[in-house]
Design an enzyme around this catalytic site. Structure first.
Site, mmCIF file in Angstrom:
data_model
loop_
_atom_site.group_PDB
_atom_site.id
_atom_site.type_symbol
_atom_site.label_atom_id
_atom_site.label_comp_id
_atom_site.label_asym_id
_atom_site.label_seq_id
_atom_site.Cartn_x
_atom_site.Cartn_y
_atom_site.Cartn_z
ATOM 1 N N GLU A 186 0.830 -1.214 0.000
ATOM 2 C CA GLU A 186 0.000 0.000 0.000
ATOM 3 C C GLU A 186 0.858 1.255 0.000
ATOM 4 O O GLU A 186 1.973 1.270 0.526
ATOM 5 C CB GLU A 186 -0.905 -0.001 1.239
ATOM 6 C CG GLU A 186 -1.922 -1.126 1.197
ATOM 7 C CD GLU A 186 -2.835 -1.154 2.407
ATOM 8 O OE1 GLU A 186 -4.001 -1.523 2.242
ATOM 9 O OE2 GLU A 186 -2.392 -0.825 3.517
ATOM 10 N N CYS A 224 -0.580 6.838 9.427
ATOM 11 C CA CYS A 224 0.588 6.176 10.027
ATOM 12 C C CYS A 224 0.165 4.950 10.814
ATOM 13 O O CYS A 224 -0.715 5.030 11.664
ATOM 14 C CB CYS A 224 1.275 7.119 11.015
ATOM 15 S SG CYS A 224 2.043 8.518 10.264
HETATM 16 N N1 SAH Z 1 9.194 1.796 9.718
HETATM 17 C C1 SAH Z 1 9.405 3.184 9.732
HETATM 18 C C2 SAH Z 1 8.503 3.934 8.783
HETATM 19 C C3 SAH Z 1 7.080 3.478 8.713
HETATM 20 S S1 SAH Z 1 6.102 3.772 10.146
HETATM 21 C C4 SAH Z 1 9.280 3.742 11.131
HETATM 22 O O1 SAH Z 1 8.855 3.025 12.012
HETATM 23 O O2 SAH Z 1 9.644 4.892 11.324
HETATM 24 C C5 SAH Z 1 5.795 5.504 9.988
HETATM 25 C C6 SAH Z 1 5.412 6.200 11.278
HETATM 26 O O3 SAH Z 1 4.152 5.749 11.748
HETATM 27 C C7 SAH Z 1 6.385 5.974 12.422
HETATM 28 O O4 SAH Z 1 6.751 7.217 12.953
HETATM 29 C C8 SAH Z 1 5.578 5.177 13.437
HETATM 30 O O5 SAH Z 1 5.989 5.444 14.747
HETATM 31 C C9 SAH Z 1 4.187 5.666 13.156
HETATM 32 N N2 SAH Z 1 3.130 4.766 13.578
HETATM 33 C C10 SAH Z 1 3.124 3.416 13.515
HETATM 34 N N3 SAH Z 1 1.950 2.933 13.966
HETATM 35 C C11 SAH Z 1 1.204 4.005 14.304
HETATM 36 C C12 SAH Z 1 -0.120 4.167 14.774
HETATM 37 N N4 SAH Z 1 -0.906 3.119 14.996
HETATM 38 N N5 SAH Z 1 -0.582 5.415 14.985
HETATM 39 C C13 SAH Z 1 0.201 6.492 14.738
HETATM 40 N N6 SAH Z 1 1.447 6.412 14.249
HETATM 41 C C14 SAH Z 1 1.950 5.178 14.049
#
Ligand code: SAH
Ligand code: SF4
Length: 346
Positions: free
Chosen positions: A91, A331
């Protein structure tokens, strides 16, 4: 199954060779058309008619195809699901800010090996890395909706665990004959894979880095982000200090706020202590819900209270209200299940 040849992985010179183009300048012509999202040779109007005929139907021009798109009209974001050559789904999301600018949020892997406790992608485990072509094609598909001025690697996967392919895709986006996108407009987000941060620093590219911190307490971070057991907070900080040593390199901390978990006064205090000595802004992201995960989104009162603690301890922060929640494209909400084994590419 080996990755079928995608024309998106090829330089103009390679296109000349692979397509056996009689005139070398046609390599660049095709390269430019492909970047515009035109994959049908018949539509490449600056090629001769005979050449268009010859090329048509020669080979797959892309390795992925769109299987679904969903619009979240309330905030202008669109999530696309792409089917890859092996049937896996990945996605990607186009986000719009209030100023009419568009940011493409790209995935770097199918699934993710990091298993963060608050992230839907983490529940999938790692299926595989994406090839550079597959990363490029996400952008091509999204860019057909609206031209994007920014890219963030905040989709599925840990970009620093697939850095070679991510950097190859970035080199393509930066090329003046494709999108001419400034490297400063491209952000790589990591859960804190320390060797990857060091490798990225060594490239000296002015890319933006985002580090998902989520907690400045090793005990809690071990629980929320298993990557912390391999690269604990002190190691991460050292790598980030080195990253900034050369000057000019900026990064942000992403702080996913989990209701009643990492929003206490002591969490804020630990965060303030942790960021001392780093030139960094903390990006607060209120947790986006996922039915299968046990966390809750903090309400406005809780968010406000945490912000006051941060003010008290002198932490610079911004709050990011994720776009794309209406399509589960915000996110941490990306996850794909369907895995039909399909042969055709386009
Ligand atoms: N793997 C990388 C990039 C993808 S995640 C990383 O972890 O940085 C992208 C962002 O989404 C990250 O900052 C992560 O902390 C955030 N994230 C993951 N799950 C989330 C959620 N359920 N709610 C809000 N942000 C979330
Ligand atoms: Fe992977 Fe990032 Fe999700 Fe953690 S937050 S599981 S690193 S995609």
């Amino acid at each position: 199954m080996a990755l079928p040849l995608s024309l998106y992985g090829l330089s103009p010179e390679d296109l000349v060779k692979v397509l056996e183009l009689p005139r070398p300048f046609e390599g660049k012509q095709i390269y430019r058309w492909l970047a515009k999202g035109v994959t049908d040779f018949q539509e490449m109007s600056d090629l001769s008619k005979a050449e268009r005929e010859r090329l048509s139907g020669l080979m797959p021009k892309a390795t992925s195809s769109e299987v679904a798109d969903q619009h979240a009209d309330s905030d202008g974001s669109t999530k696309l699901a792409l089917k890859l050559y092996d049937g896996s789904l990945v996605e990607c999301v186009m986000l719009e800010n209030g100023k009419g600018e568009h940011t493409a949020c790209l995935s770097s892997q199918v699934g993710c090996a990091q298993h963060c406790a608050f992230c839907r992608t983490g529940t999938m485990g790692l299926e595989r890395n994406l090839a550079a072509e597959e990363i490029i094609e996400q952008f091509i598909h999204l860019n057909k909706i609206e031209p994007a001025s920014h890219i963030v690697f905040m989709g599925m996967g840990e970009p620093l665990a697939n850095l070679d392919n991510v950097l190859r895709a970035i080199a393509y986006f930066h090329d003046k004959d494709t999108f001419n996108l400034s490297l400063r407009r491209i952000t790589i987000s990591t859960s804190g894979v320390v060797p990857g941060i060091r490798r990225l620093a060594a490239t000296n590219l002015p890319l933006r880095l985002a580090v998902s911190l989520v907690s400045a307490d090793d005990r809690l971070r071990n629980e929320l982000m298993p990557v912390n057991r391999t690269f604990p907070l002190a190691d991460l900080k050292r790598a980030l200090q080195e990253y900034q040593e050369g000057g000019g390199k900026r990064f942000t901390f992403e702080y996913c706020m989990l209701g009643g978990t990492n929003t206490t006064e002591s969490s804020a205090k630990k965060l303030a202590a942790y960021i001392r000595g780093l030139d960094v802004i903390v990006n607060l992201i209120p947790y986006n819900e996922a039915a299968e995960l046990p966390w809750s989104r903090p309400d406005e009162k809780e968010i406000g209270k945490f912000c006051r603690y941060l003010d008290m301890f002198g932490v610079k922060y911004t709050i990011r209200y994720s776009k794309g929640r209406g399509v589960n494209g915000a996110c941490g909400q990306l996850a794909t299940k369907t895995k039909e084994k399909a042969g055709s590419n386009q």
